[in-house]
Motif scaffolding. Structure first.
Motif, PDB file in Angstrom:
ATOM      1  N   ARG A 123       0.824  -1.110   0.017  1.00  0.00           N
ATOM      2  CA  ARG A 123      -0.055   0.076   0.107  1.00  0.00           C
ATOM      3  C   ARG A 123       0.985   1.409  -0.070  1.00  0.00           C
ATOM      4  O   ARG A 123       0.666   2.160  -0.659  1.00  0.00           O
ATOM      5  N   ARG A 124       1.767   1.299   0.535  1.00  0.00           N
ATOM      6  CA  ARG A 124       2.993   2.367   0.787  1.00  0.00           C
ATOM      7  C   ARG A 124       3.235   2.595  -0.461  1.00  0.00           C
ATOM      8  O   ARG A 124       3.499   3.769  -0.854  1.00  0.00           O
ATOM      9  N   LEU A 125       3.807   1.542  -1.217  1.00  0.00           N
ATOM     10  CA  LEU A 125       4.487   2.053  -2.533  1.00  0.00           C
ATOM     11  C   LEU A 125       3.523   2.491  -3.357  1.00  0.00           C
ATOM     12  O   LEU A 125       3.783   3.504  -4.268  1.00  0.00           O
ATOM     13  N   LEU A 126       2.244   2.062  -3.362  1.00  0.00           N
ATOM     14  CA  LEU A 126       1.100   2.482  -4.554  1.00  0.00           C
ATOM     15  C   LEU A 126       0.712   4.138  -4.116  1.00  0.00           C
ATOM     16  O   LEU A 126       0.461   4.883  -4.838  1.00  0.00           O
ATOM     17  N   ASP A 127       0.585   4.088  -2.683  1.00  0.00           N
ATOM     18  CA  ASP A 127       0.513   5.600  -2.338  1.00  0.00           C
ATOM     19  C   ASP A 127       1.796   6.523  -2.675  1.00  0.00           C
ATOM     20  O   ASP A 127       1.526   7.733  -3.124  1.00  0.00           O
ATOM     21  N   ALA A 128       2.669   5.989  -2.780  1.00  0.00           N
ATOM     22  CA  ALA A 128       3.985   6.810  -3.351  1.00  0.00           C
ATOM     23  C   ALA A 128       3.653   7.014  -4.680  1.00  0.00           C
ATOM     24  O   ALA A 128       3.846   8.355  -5.204  1.00  0.00           O
ATOM     25  N   TYR A 129       3.263   6.408  -5.550  1.00  0.00           N
ATOM     26  CA  TYR A 129       3.052   6.749  -6.845  1.00  0.00           C
ATOM     27  C   TYR A 129       1.949   7.494  -7.244  1.00  0.00           C
ATOM     28  O   TYR A 129       1.874   8.471  -7.885  1.00  0.00           O
ATOM     29  N   GLU A 130       0.945   7.404  -6.331  1.00  0.00           N
ATOM     30  CA  GLU A 130      -0.189   8.456  -6.097  1.00  0.00           C
ATOM     31  C   GLU A 130       0.169   9.620  -5.788  1.00  0.00           C
ATOM     32  O   GLU A 130      -0.082  10.530  -6.370  1.00  0.00           O
ATOM     33  N   ALA A 131       1.156   9.872  -4.848  1.00  0.00           N
ATOM     34  CA  ALA A 131       1.474  11.062  -4.490  1.00  0.00           C
ATOM     35  C   ALA A 131       2.439  11.855  -5.602  1.00  0.00           C
ATOM     36  O   ALA A 131       2.250  12.915  -5.915  1.00  0.00           O
ATOM     37  N   ILE A 132       3.116  10.949  -6.424  1.00  0.00           N
ATOM     38  CA  ILE A 132       3.815  11.535  -7.550  1.00  0.00           C
ATOM     39  C   ILE A 132       2.823  11.988  -8.630  1.00  0.00           C
ATOM     40  O   ILE A 132       2.959  13.062  -9.222  1.00  0.00           O
ATOM     41  N   TRP A 133       1.729  11.130  -8.573  1.00  0.00           N
ATOM     42  CA  TRP A 133       0.480  11.498  -9.649  1.00  0.00           C
ATOM     43  C   TRP A 133      -0.015  13.049  -9.211  1.00  0.00           C
ATOM     44  O   TRP A 133      -0.187  13.852 -10.229  1.00  0.00           O
ATOM     45  N   ARG A 134       0.029  13.210  -8.036  1.00  0.00           N
ATOM     46  CA  ARG A 134      -0.907  14.525  -7.451  1.00  0.00           C
ATOM     47  C   ARG A 134       0.104  15.562  -7.776  1.00  0.00           C
ATOM     48  O   ARG A 134      -0.032  16.772  -8.202  1.00  0.00           O
ATOM     49  N   GLN A 135       1.439  15.449  -7.470  1.00  0.00           N
ATOM     50  CA  GLN A 135       2.431  16.311  -7.717  1.00  0.00           C
ATOM     51  C   GLN A 135       2.578  16.883  -9.061  1.00  0.00           C
ATOM     52  O   GLN A 135       2.500  17.863  -9.429  1.00  0.00           O
ATOM     53  N   ARG A 136       2.401  15.946  -9.971  1.00  0.00           N
ATOM     54  CA  ARG A 136       2.424  16.148 -11.394  1.00  0.00           C
ATOM     55  C   ARG A 136       1.143  16.856 -11.679  1.00  0.00           C
ATOM     56  O   ARG A 136       1.174  17.968 -12.485  1.00  0.00           O
ATOM     57  N   ALA A 137       0.003  16.621 -11.321  1.00  0.00           N
ATOM     58  CA  ALA A 137      -1.327  17.318 -11.594  1.00  0.00           C
ATOM     59  C   ALA A 137      -1.367  18.734 -10.940  1.00  0.00           C
ATOM     60  O   ALA A 137      -1.473  19.640 -11.627  1.00  0.00           O
ATOM     61  N   GLU A 138      -0.409  18.809  -9.989  1.00  0.00           N
ATOM     62  CA  GLU A 138      -0.138  20.279  -9.432  1.00  0.00           C
ATOM     63  C   GLU A 138       0.581  21.172 -10.220  1.00  0.00           C
ATOM     64  O   GLU A 138       0.489  22.219 -10.419  1.00  0.00           O
ATOM     65  N   ARG A 139       1.795  20.239 -10.584  1.00  0.00           N
ATOM     66  CA  ARG A 139       2.635  20.943 -11.626  1.00  0.00           C
ATOM     67  C   ARG A 139       2.015  21.664 -12.680  1.00  0.00           C
ATOM     68  O   ARG A 139       2.158  22.469 -13.162  1.00  0.00           O
ATOM     69  N   ILE A 140       1.176  20.571 -13.354  1.00  0.00           N
ATOM     70  CA  ILE A 140       0.364  21.094 -14.620  1.00  0.00           C
ATOM     71  C   ILE A 140      -0.560  22.170 -14.316  1.00  0.00           C
ATOM     72  O   ILE A 140      -0.567  23.139 -15.104  1.00  0.00           O
ATOM     73  N   ALA A 141      -1.074  22.044 -13.029  1.00  0.00           N
ATOM     74  CA  ALA A 141      -2.155  23.284 -12.664  1.00  0.00           C
ATOM     75  C   ALA A 141      -1.474  24.523 -12.523  1.00  0.00           C
ATOM     76  O   ALA A 141      -1.778  25.523 -13.231  1.00  0.00           O
ATOM     77  N   ASP A 142      -0.245  24.464 -12.112  1.00  0.00           N
ATOM     78  CA  ASP A 142       0.547  25.659 -12.118  1.00  0.00           C
ATOM     79  C   ASP A 142       0.954  26.237 -13.213  1.00  0.00           C
ATOM     80  O   ASP A 142       0.923  27.657 -13.385  1.00  0.00           O
ATOM     81  N   ILE A 143       1.358  25.511 -14.218  1.00  0.00           N
ATOM     82  CA  ILE A 143       1.689  25.844 -15.562  1.00  0.00           C
ATOM     83  C   ILE A 143       0.457  26.386 -16.368  1.00  0.00           C
ATOM     84  O   ILE A 143       0.734  27.682 -16.709  1.00  0.00           O
ATOM     85  N   LEU A 144      -0.467  25.902 -16.240  1.00  0.00           N
ATOM     86  CA  LEU A 144      -1.731  26.303 -16.764  1.00  0.00           C
ATOM     87  C   LEU A 144      -2.376  27.724 -15.969  1.00  0.00           C
ATOM     88  O   LEU A 144      -2.467  28.600 -16.827  1.00  0.00           O
ATOM     89  N   ALA A 145      -2.090  27.844 -14.755  1.00  0.00           N
ATOM     90  CA  ALA A 145      -2.378  29.054 -13.869  1.00  0.00           C
ATOM     91  C   ALA A 145      -1.448  30.290 -14.466  1.00  0.00           C
ATOM     92  O   ALA A 145      -2.069  31.306 -14.518  1.00  0.00           O
ATOM     93  N   GLN A 146       0.063  29.945 -14.514  1.00  0.00           N
ATOM     94  CA  GLN A 146       0.719  31.018 -14.714  1.00  0.00           C
ATOM     95  C   GLN A 146       0.919  31.282 -16.541  1.00  0.00           C
ATOM     96  O   GLN A 146       1.179  32.067 -16.912  1.00  0.00           O
ATOM     97  N   GLY A 147       0.365  30.462 -17.340  1.00  0.00           N
ATOM     98  CA  GLY A 147       0.370  30.643 -18.605  1.00  0.00           C
ATOM     99  C   GLY A 147      -0.652  31.544 -18.820  1.00  0.00           C
ATOM    100  O   GLY A 147      -0.778  32.218 -20.018  1.00  0.00           O
TER     101      GLY A 147
END
Lengths: 110, 110
Positions: free
Chosen positions: A86-110
Motif C-alpha cells: 500500500r505504501r508503494l502505491l501511495d507513493a505512486y499516487e503522490a507522484i501523480w498528485r505532484q504532477r497534477a499540481e505542476r500542470i495546474a501551476d503551468i496552466l495558471a501562470q500561462g
DNA sequence: CTATTCTACAACCAAATGGTTGTAGATAAG
DNA sequence: CTTATCTACAACCATTTGGTTGTAGAATAG
C-alpha cells in the motif's frame, strides 16, 4: 525481522505474490478466519501440494506466516507485506498528485 | 469473491506488471516526465526490444498508454491501473480493520 | 535520394511459474 | 499398535517470462 527499507527483490516478491487469484483468495481467507494448509486446500480445485506452494509464495513475500499446531500448520495473515504494498502505491499516487499540481501551476501562470 | 469485484485476469496482469523493478521504474519515469520508448530504453542496461516488451506489459495492465508522434511512440502514465490496484489493497486493509474490531469486541465482552 | 532513427515483431533461449504425482516423516485417532 | 491425516519435499512437465538477435517498415535528417 526489520523490513522497513524495501529492496527491489522484496517488492518483486510482494507484487508477484498478489499476481495470482488463488493467492489473493488465500490472503482474504486467512485474514478473516483460521485455516491450516489442508483447510485452505479444500477450497480449491487443485492438489494439496499446489496450495502448499502458493502458501510458500505468500510466506516469502511476508504476506502470511505459518505456525505449527499439532500436526497442522496454521496460516496467519501478516499485515507487514500488505502495508508495504500500500505504501508503494501511495507513493505512486503522490507522484501523480505532484504532477497534477505542476500542470495546474503551468496552466495558471500561462 | 468478496474482496475481488474486479476481473481476476485484469488483477493478475496489474500486479504482475508491478512485479518487476524495471517496470516500476518506467511507471515512475513516465508519470513525472515525457518519454518515447527509445528514450526509456537509454536508461536501462538491456536491449531496446526488452524495454519495448516491458512497456507492452504495462500497456496490457492499463498502467501506461502509447501515443504516436512522428516516428516516435510517446509512453504516458495511465492512472486507471494504479487506482484499481490501490482499491484492491484498500479492500484488504478494510478487512483487516474489520477483523481488528471484531477481536476488540471479543476482548471487550470477554 | 540516401542514411539514420524509431518502432514492431519474429525466432530463439534459459529460467521461473504453476501445476502434477509420488514418497516419507510426524502427529492424532481408533 | 495400526491406520488415517497433515505436512514437506523431490521430480517432472507445460507454459510464461525476461532477455537476446535479426529483419523490416515508416518517419526524419542531411
Amino acid at each position: 525481522m526489520v523490513v522497513d527499507k524495501l529492496n527491489d527483490a522484496d517488492l518483486d516478491r510482494l507484487f508477484q505474490a498478489f499476481a495470482d487469484a488463488t493467492r489473493r483468495d488465500i490472503v482474504t481467507r486467512v485474514t478473516t478466519g483460521e485455516y491450516s494448509v489442508s483447510g485452505l486446500a479444500r477450497h480449491y480445485a487443485m492438489s494439496f501440494a499446489a496450495v502448499q506452494k502458493h502458501v510458500a509464495v505468500l510466506e516469502r513475500a511476508s504476506l502470511v506466516t505459518k505456525e505449527k499446531r499439532g500436526r497442522e500448520q496454521i496460516v496467519r495473515a501478516h499485515r507487514g507485506g500488505l502495508q508495504r504494498a500500500r505504501r508503494l502505491l501511495d507513493a505512486y499516487e503522490a507522484i501523480w498528485r505532484q504532477r497534477a499540481e505542476r500542470i495546474a501551476d503551468i496552466l495558471a501562470q500561462g
